[in-house]
Design an enzyme around this catalytic site. Structure first.
Site, PDB file in Angstrom:
ATOM      1  N   GLY A  69       0.814  -1.197   0.000  1.00 50.22           N
ATOM      2  CA  GLY A  69       0.000   0.000   0.000  1.00 50.22           C
ATOM      3  C   GLY A  69       0.844   1.240   0.000  1.00 50.22           C
ATOM      4  O   GLY A  69       1.712   1.411   0.836  1.00 50.22           O
ATOM      5  N   THR A  70       0.589   2.094  -0.949  1.00 51.27           N
ATOM      6  CA  THR A  70       1.315   3.344  -0.989  1.00 51.27           C
ATOM      7  C   THR A  70       0.708   4.221  -2.056  1.00 51.27           C
ATOM      8  O   THR A  70      -0.093   3.758  -2.878  1.00 51.27           O
ATOM      9  CB  THR A  70       2.807   3.103  -1.301  1.00 51.27           C
ATOM     10  N   THR A  71       1.075   5.502  -2.041  1.00 47.61           N
ATOM     11  CA  THR A  71       0.780   6.386  -3.169  1.00 47.61           C
ATOM     12  C   THR A  71       2.061   7.113  -3.495  1.00 47.61           C
ATOM     13  O   THR A  71       2.585   7.854  -2.660  1.00 47.61           O
ATOM     14  CB  THR A  71      -0.289   7.430  -2.803  1.00 47.61           C
TER      15      THR A  71
END
Lengths: 345, 207
Positions: A69-71
């Site tokens: 999970g990341t942006t």
């Protein structure tokens, strides 16, 4: 492989790598071998389901489930390259670290955003930094961003089909160090677009240097901002705008509306911040802070890390004030209206 | 999701590929070129699994160039196609098979134009027209109906446009633009990109 025979590649690789770590052979760089994954340090009782298609390599059960999970996002504009990312490291539903660093500088003019497994990203970034530094020492010039992307992609290729997950965008500024003529053909060999090879060009430093007058324009074309997306599944793309991670669809929608070539640095920073903010709002696996890096011909600069929680409260406050002023205007209008009605005609 | 098409005429081969580089549900690039130039008159169109396409196509490309360097003349399209198929077959039963679908298009002085269809199970077939991808289900019957061996170049481009229109009408995924190239005795010619008419596809060529 025909090229392999020509370069005696397989002879080199069959030497014992651990004892030859200090070999000065150019083709001999130390990368962890795929086989190390067969020995898991922690053995758990339950095997994890592996339904990866098209792979026939053995996968090892992970010690704990890893999440990606990341942006992260990066784009090119007239002022260079801008990279932004959130700072939340999650691990299957809990926030393992709220203040991790997902944009790692590789050298003074190259920065990489990381997405996927944090440990893998950090390791491979360090290996890439080492290889680029060795290249710089050996050839007295920096390897171009395209070359760095190709190098990273080829280093990750043996691990395709395993659990290794690295999705990076390499943001760099090329050029400024083409001192010698004789380095040009290495640059062109490294940066020739693979889809359209120019068969008239020489390949490799052993060939003679027969340069045409258009070399100077090629030099100009070869310098400037560059942005590459490299993924451990083998994807390697050059582009002007990329966003990677679980929050990337949310970021894309903000970026596609706001990013243009002619943005100023402040405008670009604000679009990048907004995109990360919106993505962290919607995506559970992104959040906490936002980092922004700006790469220009002078190198990378880093903006102070900002807490997005404050941004959220600021936006709520702005919305509250807007609603209040609209409400006041409405009340004022209705009171005037009722006064008009009450007046005798 | 990806689409390749090739049409062979009496003295040319027309090929087209879509321009989308996708990663799960996101289009990461709108102007991605899926054609690899093997030599002056041979093009390899390659789609399939993410990293395998570029790795395999570049490997074939460099080996074809190496052959030219070693022997002083270029491989013919038939020879290049068989070489490619052999490599696919060798890797098929290894630990790392390449999952790629290919079209190889070329022009030879002696044999004339040739279009070769190859798939990830390393089958090889020389065909007058061929297509890869889900779009092939929709367009092969159009090719069956309208193809003639003595097609002119304009007819071939019209036939290609018919196929692309059918895709834009019935295919569930959005393929906004297609790279088109033509190979004949004078080499490889870039033709105008086919884009969906009436859409803002031009806007996206910025990124």
């Amino acid at each position: 492989m025909a090229l392999e025979d020509l370069c005696h590649f397989r002879d080199i690789f069959q030497e014992d790598i651990t004892t030859e770590r200090f070999s000065i052979n150019l083709l001999h760089f130390y990368i962890p071998e795929v086989e190390y994954l067969d020995e898991s340090p922690i053995q758990f009782a339950f095997p994890l389901p592996t339904n990866l298609p098209f792979t026939s390599s053995q996968t090892v059960p992970l010690p704990f489930p890893m999440a990606h999970g990341t942006t992260t996002l990066a784009f090119m504009f007239q002022g260079g390259v801008l990279a932004a990312a959130d700072t939340r490291s999650s691990c299957s539903g809990l926030v393992a670290c709220p203040a991790s660093q997902k944009i790692l500088p590789i050298h003074s003019h190259l920065v990489g955003t990381t997405s996927g497994t944090s440990a893998d990203c950090m390791l491979w970034k360090r290996i890439l930094a080492r290889e680029l530094r060795l290249y710089q020492l050996r050839h007295s010039r920096r390897l171009s961003t395209r070359g760095a992307a190709k190098l990273l992609s080829h280093m990750l290729h043996p691990f395709k089909g395993t659990e290794l997950c690295v999705a990076a965008t390499l943001c760099g500024w090329d050029g400024g160090e083409l001192e010698d003529e004789c380095h040009d053909h290495e640059e062109s060999a490294g940066t020739t677009k693979t889809q359209k090879p120019d068969l008239g060009m020489t390949v490799g430093p052993s060939q003679g240097s027969s340069f045409t007058p258009q070399d100077s324009s090629r030099k100009a074309r070869l310098s400037g901002p560059r942005l590459f997306y490299v993924c451990s599944d083998g994807t390697r793309l050059e582009g002007m705008l990329f966003s990677v991670g679980s929050g990337s669809p949310y970021a894309y929608s903000i970026l596609d509306q706001g990013v243009r070539w002619g943005l100023t640095v402040e405008e670009a920073t604000s679009v990048a911040r907004e995109a990360v903010y919106r993505a962290t709002h919607r995506d559970a696996y992104s959040g906490n802070f936002v980092d922004v890096f700006h790469i220009t011909s002078k190198g990378w600069t880093r903006r102070k890390r900002e807490d997005l929680k404050e941004e959220y409260y600021r936006e709520k406050e702005r919305q509250r004030l807007e609603r209040k002023t609209q409400h006041d205007i409405l009340r004022a209008n209705t009171s005037i209206y009722s006064q008009c009605l009450a007046m005798p005609s | 999701m990806e689409y390749l098409i090739g049409i062979q005429g009496p003295d040319f081969v027309l090929v087209a590929a879509d321009n989308v580089a996708a990663s799960s549900i996101i289009q990461m690039k709108h102007d991605y070129d899926k054609m690899f130039k093997l030599s002056e008159k041979i093009l390899l169109l390659c789609v399939g699994e993410a990293g395998d396409t570029v790795q395999f196509a570049e490997y074939i490309q460099k080996n074809v160039q190496l052959y030219k360097m070693r022997n002083g003349y270029e491989l013919s399209p038939t020879a290049a196609a068989n070489f490619t198929r052999k490599n696919l077959a060798d890797y098929l039963r290894s630990r790392t098979p390449y999952h790629v679908n290919l079209l190889l298009a070329g022009y030879d002085e002696a044999e004339g134009p040739g279009l070769f269809y190859m798939d990830y199970l390393s089958s090889l077939a020389k065909a007058p027209f061929a297509a890869h991808g889900y779009g092939a289900f929709l367009t092969l019957s159009i090719l069956d109906r309208y193809y003639r061996p003595d097609l002119s170049r304009d007819d071939a481009v019209d036939l290609l446009k018919k196929c692309v229109e059918e895709l834009s009408k019935r295919f569930i995924l959005n393929l906004p633009s297609f790279t088109v190239r033509l190979i004949d005795k004078d080499g490889i010619h870039d033709m105008e990109k086919l884009t969906l008419s009436g859409e803002m596809s031009g806007f996206w060529f910025w990124f």
